[in-house]
Design an enzyme around this catalytic site. Structure first.
Site, PDB file in Angstrom:
ATOM      1  N   GLU A 279       0.821  -1.206   0.000  1.00 14.93           N
ATOM      2  CA  GLU A 279       0.000   0.000   0.000  1.00 14.93           C
ATOM      3  C   GLU A 279       0.863   1.267   0.000  1.00 14.93           C
ATOM      4  OE1 GLU A 279      -2.625  -0.747   3.379  1.00 14.93           O
ATOM      5  OE2 GLU A 279      -3.996  -1.820   2.060  1.00 14.93           O
ATOM      6  N   ASP A 358      -8.609  -8.943   3.641  1.00 13.83           N
ATOM      7  CA  ASP A 358      -8.405  -7.892   4.634  1.00 13.83           C
ATOM      8  C   ASP A 358      -9.537  -7.840   5.654  1.00 13.83           C
ATOM      9  OD1 ASP A 358      -7.283  -5.750   5.855  1.00 13.83           O
ATOM     10  OD2 ASP A 358      -7.557  -4.322   4.229  1.00 13.83           O
ATOM     11  N   GLU A 386     -12.717  -2.419  11.862  1.00 14.71           N
ATOM     12  CA  GLU A 386     -12.594  -1.652  10.620  1.00 14.71           C
ATOM     13  C   GLU A 386     -13.704  -1.962   9.621  1.00 14.71           C
ATOM     14  OE1 GLU A 386      -8.827  -2.152   8.713  1.00 14.71           O
ATOM     15  OE2 GLU A 386      -9.436  -1.006   6.952  1.00 14.71           O
TER      16      GLU A 386
HETATM   17  C1  GCU Z   1      -6.083  -2.129   5.647  1.00 12.06           C
HETATM   18  C2  GCU Z   1      -6.396  -0.839   6.344  1.00 12.06           C
HETATM   19  C3  GCU Z   1      -5.237   0.096   6.375  1.00 12.06           C
HETATM   20  C4  GCU Z   1      -4.035  -0.627   6.971  1.00 12.06           C
HETATM   21  C5  GCU Z   1      -3.790  -1.905   6.211  1.00 12.06           C
HETATM   22  C6  GCU Z   1      -2.716  -2.745   6.863  1.00 12.06           C
HETATM   23  O1  GCU Z   1      -5.903  -1.914   4.288  1.00 12.06           O
HETATM   24  O2  GCU Z   1      -7.493  -0.222   5.738  1.00 12.06           O
HETATM   25  O3  GCU Z   1      -5.576   1.195   7.161  1.00 12.06           O
HETATM   26  O4  GCU Z   1      -2.910   0.188   6.920  1.00 12.06           O
HETATM   27  O5  GCU Z   1      -4.938  -2.684   6.178  1.00 12.06           O
HETATM   28  O6  GCU Z   1      -3.089  -3.667   7.575  1.00 12.06           O
HETATM   29  O7  GCU Z   1      -1.537  -2.504   6.692  1.00 12.06           O
END
Ligand code: GCU
Length: 674
Positions: A279, A358, A386
């Site tokens: 990400e 996720d 979440e």
């Molecule tokens: C999800 C989440 C993010 C987090 C990511 C992770 O995508 O929405 O906020 O950073 O997981 O676990 O690294």
């Protein structure tokens, strides 16, 4: 932990009759968990039984018959008795209650504190029976992760601001951190990583190393170690180097020196947590190095100090091409990690989210658990909700965790339960365990919803013993939190146990994922947000079909990432369980489930049923007026009422969305043109 007085006179009398006259702690150092145990025992007995006991630090063996003795096995064996140390795993304890003589002996200091909390939990529940038990943890890693940013915000936190950070640094007043430590020690958690996995390189500046040191000082008396999330590019971002290539000698020495500085201030630092190449986070792939090269860099740095590295398996391409039928984010972890099995040093633990996407309402167990036998593994669970309503909805999650932990991967056609894999038992790994993303905040309820604390309670104790039942954990938590009234116990239990199936009913069914908005808020329904973008949480819903084809024969091949016996089940639509149908198969809306219903009719019915059940939650809770204090009664009622209302929003959004797409009316005339 409130140590509320026992209200039943008969039980109280039992407590008084069996109560020892003194607490003996075999360590008088104020920062020692054994010392903390003495203080907790004193406060707990005063609260629960109303008697004030003195604490001494030694006693004559003869006086032991009327004492609560607490210490390590080594201290106990040095003059008070003999306990067979070989029966202990690290952090384990022996609790013996025999006619008023109580012995609490830990394998280490922390174990002694756990034993004290176990004793206090028993008496708080009015249980004064004799007992003689040794309790050992299933796994050594029992961590919590906070996703707190240095500015005091919390990523996916729903209970106020950070208790750790403010304005770029660690808060001055750590009172609340000490309370959190107490809370976590009582559920046998042994480390906290306070800063977000999306880590800021400034976490490692001198001011923050000192701040982390102060956090560690506050946690230490509770037997909790601190760990730190790292930003992989820190040598460049903070150190001013031109590179963060993990094999570059200047980068290696930068990390070695930083690590030395950290351990100088925090000799018991647990280690590092690393999110790399995920990400948008930097990582070794930037330099064509492997993820193992990246992880090993840190493993070598902390090795001399006994530290460990939790290296996250949550690595995937969030710009995946939606138009390619065979692309699949669920395949990423195995694709990135399988070929590296055997290359990770032995103080690395690969931290794996329970499912391959996720934290969705339903996912099959992550196939990576069965693909890297030589690597230490931990399971990552999420206590912060979440995708489960952000604590505006209440979902009691342990039954979901248990389903994953009890899942049998059948690797090499042998029993291969996920819980045995993460404990290290299945593949003889030396380390392993649990990481829970908690995200408590400054809200006085910690998580934002009073009932959500049962999730945290159960998380800690399941990490200790994953065979415990969700129902028993819930019962004990409720008894400890709200007292013995059977109406309260039944109501909290009825509501809590209904929440997970109810939430699944009014959100995403049949393994299609939660259908939460993923582009803006992670809150509320937005099925359209899943498809047509690079994030890979695809449902492939069209006018006629829905579901990801993850078969080997015609799809992404994800089913084939499981060991053959399991792969065969998921590959075949006939043997795939209905609740994972759309995870593995792309089917017409008119496809008939094993229940005989069509997929679309199941969607409609489940949403009506879920929203209907949610309406009962505030009504059930109403029965507790005057049985629960006004503050908690009102706050819980408010949230359950919100959840009931929002479940209708969910119901209608999802049903209308799929009706608009499919143009198939509801057989019962609720959705469509009847
Ligand atoms: C999800 C989440 C993010 C987090 C990511 C992770 O995508 O929405 O906020 O950073 O997981 O676990 O690294």
């Amino acid at each position: 932990l409130r140590y509320a007085p026992l209200s039943d006179d008969k039980i109280l009398q039992q407590g008084l009759d069996t109560l020892p006259s003194v607490i003996v702690t075999l360590n008088s150092t104020k920062t020692s968990p054994v010392y903390t145990a003495g203080k907790e025992l004193q406060a707990g007995i005063l609260g629960v039984i109303g008697e004030s006991l003195n604490i001494t630090h030694q006693t004559e063996p003869a006086a032991q018959s009327s004492s609560i003795l607490v210490g390590t096995a080594a201290a106990y064996n040095a003059g008070y008795g003999t306990v067979d140390i070989s029966k202990f795993a690290p952090d384990g304890f022996w609790l013996s209650i025999q006619k008023g003589s109580v012995k609490i002996v830990g394998q280490n200091e922390r174990g002694a504190l756990y034993g004290a909390f176990e004793y206090l939990s028993r008496i708080s529940r009015g249980n004064f029976s004799d007992v003689d038990l040794i309790s050992n943890p299933d796994a050594p890693i029992r961590w919590v992760n906070q996703w707190d940013n240095l500015d005091g915000s919390i990523e996916r936190g729903y209970a106020g601001r950070s208790i750790f950070f403010w304005n770029g640094t660690v808060v001055q007043d750590l009172t609340r951190v000490a309370q959190y430590a107490r809370l976590l020690a009582s559920i046998r958690i042994n480390a906290i990583v306070p800063n977000n996995v999306n880590a800021n390189a400034n976490s490692l500046n001198n001011e923050n190393i000192e701040g982390l040191g102060r956090i560690a000082d506050v946690l230490r008396p509770y037997g909790i170690q601190v760990g730190l999330s790292l930003n992989f590019a820190s040598p460049q971002l903070l150190g001013g180097l031109s590179t963060f290539d993990p094999l570059e000698p200047s980068v290696v020495s930068w990390w070695t020196e930083k690590t030395a500085l950290l351990y100088k201030r925090i000799p018991d630092l647990a280690g590092y947590l690393v999110k790399a190449n995920s990400e948008g986070q930097p990582g070794p792939l930037t330099y064509n190095r492997t993820l193992a090269d990246g992880a090993n860099l840190f493993a070598k740095a902390v090795k001399p100090y006994g530290g460990v590295v939790l290296f996250r398996a949550f690595v995937y391409d969030h710009h995946a091409d939606w138009n390619v039928w065979t692309n699949d984010r669920a395949n990423a972890a195995v694709q990135f990690f399988k070929h590296l099995d055997g290359e990770f040093l032995d103080n690395i633990v690969v931290q794996i989210k329970y499912g391959a996407i996720d934290f969705q309402i339903r996912e099959p167990a992550n196939p990576l658990f069965a693909n890297i036998p030589k690597t230490n593994k931990a399971i990552e669970l999420q206590i912060t909700q979440e995708y489960l309503g952000q604590q505006s909805h209440f979902v009691y999650i342990p039954p979901l965790w248990k389903e994953i932990l009890d899942f049998d991967m059948r690797a090499d056609s042998k029993p291969s339960l996920v819980r045995d894999i993460v404990a290290g038992r299945r593949y003889n790994n030396t380390l392993g365990g649990y990481a829970g993303v908690v995200n408590v905040g400054t809200n006085t309820s910690w998580l934002g919803h009073h009932l959500a604390m049962s999730n945290l309670y159960a998380y800690g104790l399941l990490a200790w013993d994953p065979t415990l039942s969700s129902e028993d954990l819930l019962h004990d938590w409720t008894r400890l939190t709200f007292g013995p009234d059977p109406v309260v116990l039944k109501t909290v239990s009825d509501i809590s146990l209904a929440t997970l199936p109810t939430y699944e009913n009014y959100s995403g069914n049949l393994g299609i994922q939660t259908l939460t908005d993923i582009l803006y808020t992670h809150f509320g329904p937005n099925p359209a947000s899943q498809d047509n973008n690079g994030w890979g949480q695809w449902t492939r819903a069209t006018a006629t079909h829905i579901g990801m084809d993850r078969t080997v024969k015609n799809g992404t091949g994800n089913a084939g990432q499981y060991p053959p016996e399991v792969a065969a089940i998921f590959e075949n639509i006939e043997t795939t369980p209905d609740d994972l149908l759309l995870w593995f198969h792309h089917v017409p809306y008119t496809h008939r489930l094993k229940s005989g219903k069509t997929v679309i009719q199941h969607f409609y019915d489940a949403h009506y049923e879920g929203a209907k059940t949610a309406q009962t939650f505030p009504r059930q809770w109403e029965a507790l007026r005057n049985k629960v204090d006004v503050e908690r009664f009102t706050e819980v009622l408010f949230r359950l009422t919100y959840q009931a209302g929002h479940s209708i929003v969910w119901r209608d959004s999802i049903n209308n969305f799929y009706h608009n797409l499919s143009r198939i009316d509801d057989e019962h005339g609720r959705v469509g043109n009847h």
